[in-house]
Design a protein around this motif. Structure first.
Motif, PDB file in Angstrom:
ATOM      1  N   VAL A  45      25.678  52.584  94.075  1.00 17.15           N
ATOM      2  CA  VAL A  45      26.812  53.429  93.710  1.00 17.15           C
ATOM      3  C   VAL A  45      26.312  54.807  93.291  1.00 17.15           C
ATOM      4  O   VAL A  45      25.179  54.967  92.841  1.00 17.15           O
ATOM      5  CB  VAL A  45      27.662  52.812  92.569  1.00 17.15           C
ATOM      6  N   GLU A  46      27.199  55.775  93.441  1.00 20.14           N
ATOM      7  CA  GLU A  46      26.917  57.167  93.080  1.00 20.14           C
ATOM      8  C   GLU A  46      28.129  57.723  92.337  1.00 20.14           C
ATOM      9  O   GLU A  46      29.241  57.684  92.855  1.00 20.14           O
ATOM     10  CB  GLU A  46      26.658  57.989  94.342  1.00 20.14           C
ATOM     11  N   PRO A  47      27.956  58.229  91.116  1.00 16.84           N
ATOM     12  CA  PRO A  47      29.098  58.803  90.384  1.00 16.84           C
ATOM     13  C   PRO A  47      29.666  60.015  91.112  1.00 16.84           C
ATOM     14  O   PRO A  47      28.918  60.855  91.613  1.00 16.84           O
ATOM     15  CB  PRO A  47      28.490  59.206  89.038  1.00 16.84           C
ATOM     16  N   LEU A  48      30.993  60.101  91.154  1.00 21.49           N
ATOM     17  CA  LEU A  48      31.663  61.224  91.802  1.00 21.49           C
ATOM     18  C   LEU A  48      32.369  62.128  90.794  1.00 21.49           C
ATOM     19  O   LEU A  48      32.228  63.337  90.832  1.00 21.49           O
ATOM     20  CB  LEU A  48      32.683  60.720  92.829  1.00 21.49           C
ATOM     21  N   TRP A  49      33.163  61.536  89.903  1.00 18.18           N
ATOM     22  CA  TRP A  49      33.824  62.329  88.877  1.00 18.18           C
ATOM     23  C   TRP A  49      34.231  61.417  87.722  1.00 18.18           C
ATOM     24  O   TRP A  49      34.229  60.197  87.851  1.00 18.18           O
ATOM     25  CB  TRP A  49      35.052  63.064  89.430  1.00 18.18           C
ATOM     26  N   GLU A  50      34.569  62.053  86.610  1.00 16.07           N
ATOM     27  CA  GLU A  50      35.062  61.340  85.434  1.00 16.07           C
ATOM     28  C   GLU A  50      36.285  62.083  84.912  1.00 16.07           C
ATOM     29  O   GLU A  50      36.253  63.308  84.774  1.00 16.07           O
ATOM     30  CB  GLU A  50      33.989  61.249  84.356  1.00 16.07           C
ATOM     31  N   GLU A  51      37.356  61.346  84.652  1.00 12.50           N
ATOM     32  CA  GLU A  51      38.614  61.961  84.228  1.00 12.50           C
ATOM     33  C   GLU A  51      39.132  61.284  82.967  1.00 12.50           C
ATOM     34  O   GLU A  51      38.922  60.085  82.768  1.00 12.50           O
ATOM     35  CB  GLU A  51      39.664  61.856  85.334  1.00 12.50           C
ATOM     36  N   PRO A  52      39.796  62.026  82.095  1.00  6.66           N
ATOM     37  CA  PRO A  52      40.308  61.432  80.854  1.00  6.66           C
ATOM     38  C   PRO A  52      41.573  60.624  81.096  1.00  6.66           C
ATOM     39  O   PRO A  52      42.312  60.856  82.067  1.00  6.66           O
ATOM     40  CB  PRO A  52      40.610  62.657  79.993  1.00  6.66           C
TER      41      PRO A  52
ATOM     42  N   ALA B  32      35.246  66.932  99.470  1.00  5.44           N
ATOM     43  CA  ALA B  32      36.653  66.858  99.051  1.00  5.44           C
ATOM     44  C   ALA B  32      36.758  66.783  97.531  1.00  5.44           C
ATOM     45  O   ALA B  32      37.687  67.335  96.939  1.00  5.44           O
ATOM     46  CB  ALA B  32      37.336  65.661  99.701  1.00  5.44           C
ATOM     47  N   VAL B  33      35.820  66.080  96.891  1.00  3.90           N
ATOM     48  CA  VAL B  33      35.807  66.028  95.430  1.00  3.90           C
ATOM     49  C   VAL B  33      35.645  67.430  94.862  1.00  3.90           C
ATOM     50  O   VAL B  33      36.339  67.825  93.913  1.00  3.90           O
ATOM     51  CB  VAL B  33      34.677  65.099  94.928  1.00  3.90           C
ATOM     52  N   GLU B  34      34.738  68.205  95.436  1.00  5.92           N
ATOM     53  CA  GLU B  34      34.519  69.577  94.955  1.00  5.92           C
ATOM     54  C   GLU B  34      35.767  70.434  95.141  1.00  5.92           C
ATOM     55  O   GLU B  34      36.094  71.260  94.285  1.00  5.92           O
ATOM     56  CB  GLU B  34      33.341  70.205  95.691  1.00  5.92           C
ATOM     57  N   ARG B  35      36.480  70.228  96.259  1.00  7.51           N
ATOM     58  CA  ARG B  35      37.638  71.081  96.563  1.00  7.51           C
ATOM     59  C   ARG B  35      38.879  70.686  95.778  1.00  7.51           C
ATOM     60  O   ARG B  35      39.733  71.537  95.517  1.00  7.51           O
ATOM     61  CB  ARG B  35      37.967  71.017  98.067  1.00  7.51           C
ATOM     62  N   THR B  36      39.003  69.409  95.431  1.00  7.13           N
ATOM     63  CA  THR B  36      40.256  68.939  94.835  1.00  7.13           C
ATOM     64  C   THR B  36      40.083  68.489  93.394  1.00  7.13           C
ATOM     65  O   THR B  36      40.615  69.093  92.469  1.00  7.13           O
ATOM     66  CB  THR B  36      40.847  67.797  95.675  1.00  7.13           C
ATOM     67  N   VAL B  37      39.305  67.443  93.190  1.00  2.61           N
ATOM     68  CA  VAL B  37      39.190  66.836  91.863  1.00  2.61           C
ATOM     69  C   VAL B  37      38.599  67.821  90.855  1.00  2.61           C
ATOM     70  O   VAL B  37      39.155  68.032  89.775  1.00  2.61           O
ATOM     71  CB  VAL B  37      38.325  65.561  91.922  1.00  2.61           C
ATOM     72  N   GLU B  38      37.462  68.409  91.183  1.00  2.72           N
ATOM     73  CA  GLU B  38      36.802  69.290  90.227  1.00  2.72           C
ATOM     74  C   GLU B  38      37.674  70.499  89.907  1.00  2.72           C
ATOM     75  O   GLU B  38      37.656  70.995  88.782  1.00  2.72           O
ATOM     76  CB  GLU B  38      35.437  69.711  90.771  1.00  2.72           C
TER      77      GLU B  38
ATOM     78  N   VAL C 197      41.007  70.549  89.798  1.00  8.10           N
ATOM     79  CA  VAL C 197      42.070  70.110  88.873  1.00  8.10           C
ATOM     80  C   VAL C 197      41.522  69.915  87.473  1.00  8.10           C
ATOM     81  O   VAL C 197      42.085  70.404  86.486  1.00  8.10           O
ATOM     82  CB  VAL C 197      42.716  68.792  89.374  1.00  8.10           C
ATOM     83  N   LEU C 198      40.400  69.211  87.340  1.00  9.01           N
ATOM     84  CA  LEU C 198      39.867  68.895  86.021  1.00  9.01           C
ATOM     85  C   LEU C 198      39.337  70.152  85.320  1.00  9.01           C
ATOM     86  O   LEU C 198      39.367  70.221  84.087  1.00  9.01           O
ATOM     87  CB  LEU C 198      38.762  67.851  86.145  1.00  9.01           C
ATOM     88  N   SER C 199      38.849  71.119  86.078  1.00  5.63           N
ATOM     89  CA  SER C 199      38.306  72.318  85.455  1.00  5.63           C
ATOM     90  C   SER C 199      39.394  73.253  84.928  1.00  5.63           C
ATOM     91  O   SER C 199      39.123  74.112  84.085  1.00  5.63           O
ATOM     92  CB  SER C 199      37.421  73.084  86.448  1.00  5.63           C
ATOM     93  N   THR C 200      40.641  73.089  85.424  1.00  2.80           N
ATOM     94  CA  THR C 200      41.722  73.961  84.988  1.00  2.80           C
ATOM     95  C   THR C 200      42.522  73.380  83.834  1.00  2.80           C
ATOM     96  O   THR C 200      43.443  74.010  83.321  1.00  2.80           O
ATOM     97  CB  THR C 200      42.671  74.269  86.151  1.00  2.80           C
ATOM     98  N   ASP C 201      42.224  72.131  83.441  1.00  2.91           N
ATOM     99  CA  ASP C 201      42.960  71.504  82.323  1.00  2.91           C
ATOM    100  C   ASP C 201      42.599  72.179  80.992  1.00  2.91           C
ATOM    101  O   ASP C 201      41.479  72.618  80.782  1.00  2.91           O
ATOM    102  CB  ASP C 201      42.627  70.021  82.240  1.00  2.91           C
TER     103      ASP C 201
END
Length: 320
Positions: free
Chosen positions: A169-176, A308-314, A316-320
């Motif tokens: 496994v490889e970590p992709l992101w972590e969200e609250p 896709a993680v860089e374009r979408t998830v990161e 969203v989480l960086s703007t919270d």
């Protein structure tokens, strides 16, 4: 006594066995590989003699893999992936090609995979990707059984899990996590505005909770979170889709936890509160069987998922 070994393992026959595990019937293997069905059957019979084990048994008008056959497929996936990767590297300019099946949780499909597979189809048309929506335990089983090549799974910091043996496994992101409560409820029970310290959740001890209907990890997270606040939650509703959690909350029927990427802040009748003082987060992981990550089609799919993680998830989480 160990069965007699009759010869060296033939990669062509090993590939036919792997294809049988993927496709289910010898006729399907024949269609996919260009062999006649009778030739596939003969090759697999020779493979049984080569390994000195019974690999297939009749199952009605079909055949199914024996435990030894399933085990050989598990080894074969890694062996063939390594061979394909080596051949592609030596060719230098070879484009990845092949079928990659992906098991993924719903939020991962919606947030990441749709974008990843769209760009994959445009840039690497030789790779065909099929998506199957599953909870992590189901996806891990698919990977181990050779019924999927890539997994997008999650785990909770409050209820961590160890990946099964044989899976990387490889970590992709972590969200609250956010606490979803009916609008106005915090004020009625005396909770302050803004993020909530975990100890303040005791004010919600008499409120019903909403949990997951398929996995057990969600229950464990809710139980541990409430235990930290000094009470046992009353779980009244169980649903699969996280959108339904917000629907029930909006109707005043309970409260629930929502990972940030699954929460819809604009949902009427719902207040979303951040939690403080507790590691209430969800981690997303990219998974494949050991030894398979170098196979060019898998490598291509996983690289597009990372993008896709860089374009979408990161974003969203960086703007919270």
């Amino acid at each position: 006594m160990q069965p007699e070994h009759h010869g060296e393992l033939d990669l062509t026959r090993l590939r036919l066995l792997v294809e049988l595990s993927r496709l289910g019937t010898m006729s399907a293997v024949a269609e996919a590989t260009g062999y006649r069905t009778s030739a596939v059957s003969k090759h697999l019979a020779v493979l049984e003699r080569e390994v000195g084990r019974k690999l297939l048994v009749p199952d009605g008008r079909r055949v199914r893999l024996t435990p030894a056959g399933r085990r050989l497929v598990q080894h074969g996936l890694g062996i063939l992936a390594a061979v394909d990767a080596a051949e592609a590297e030596l060719r230098g300019d070879a484009e990845p090609a092949g079928l990659v099946r992906i098991g993924a949780f719903a939020t991962g499909v919606e947030t990441v995979l749709v974008a990843a597979l769209h760009s994959l189809a445009q840039e690497v048309p030789g790779v065909e990707a099929h998506v199957f929506e599953h909870e992590p335990d189901e996806t891990y089983s698919l990977l181990l059984d050779g019924r999927a090549e890539v997994g997008l799974v999650y785990e909770y910091r409050l209820a961590p899990r160890t990946p099964p043996e044989g899976v990387e496994v490889e970590p992709l992101w972590e969200e609250p996590f956010l606490l979803a409560v009916p609008e106005g409820l915090p004020e009625r029970v005396g909770l302050p505005d803004g993020p909530l310290e975990v100890g303040r959740l005791a004010a919600l001890a008499d409120v019903e909770w909403i949990a997951n209907s398929r996995g057990t990890d969600d229950d464990e997270v809710v139980q541990r979170l409430c235990a930290l606040a000094g009470f046992t939650p009353r779980i009244a509703h169980r649903v699969d889709a996280l959108t339904l959690v917000q629907s029930l909350v909006g109707a005043g029927l309970g409260i629930g936890l929502l990972p940030r990427l699954s929460a819809r802040p604009e949902r009427a009748g719902v207040e979303l509160r951040a939690l403080e003082g507790v590691p209430a987060t969800r981690r997303a992981l990219l998974a494949h069987r050991q030894g398979q990550g170098g196979w060019p089609p898998i490598a291509a799919v996983e690289e597009h998922i990372r993008r896709a993680v860089e374009r979408t998830v990161e974003l969203v989480l960086s703007t919270d």
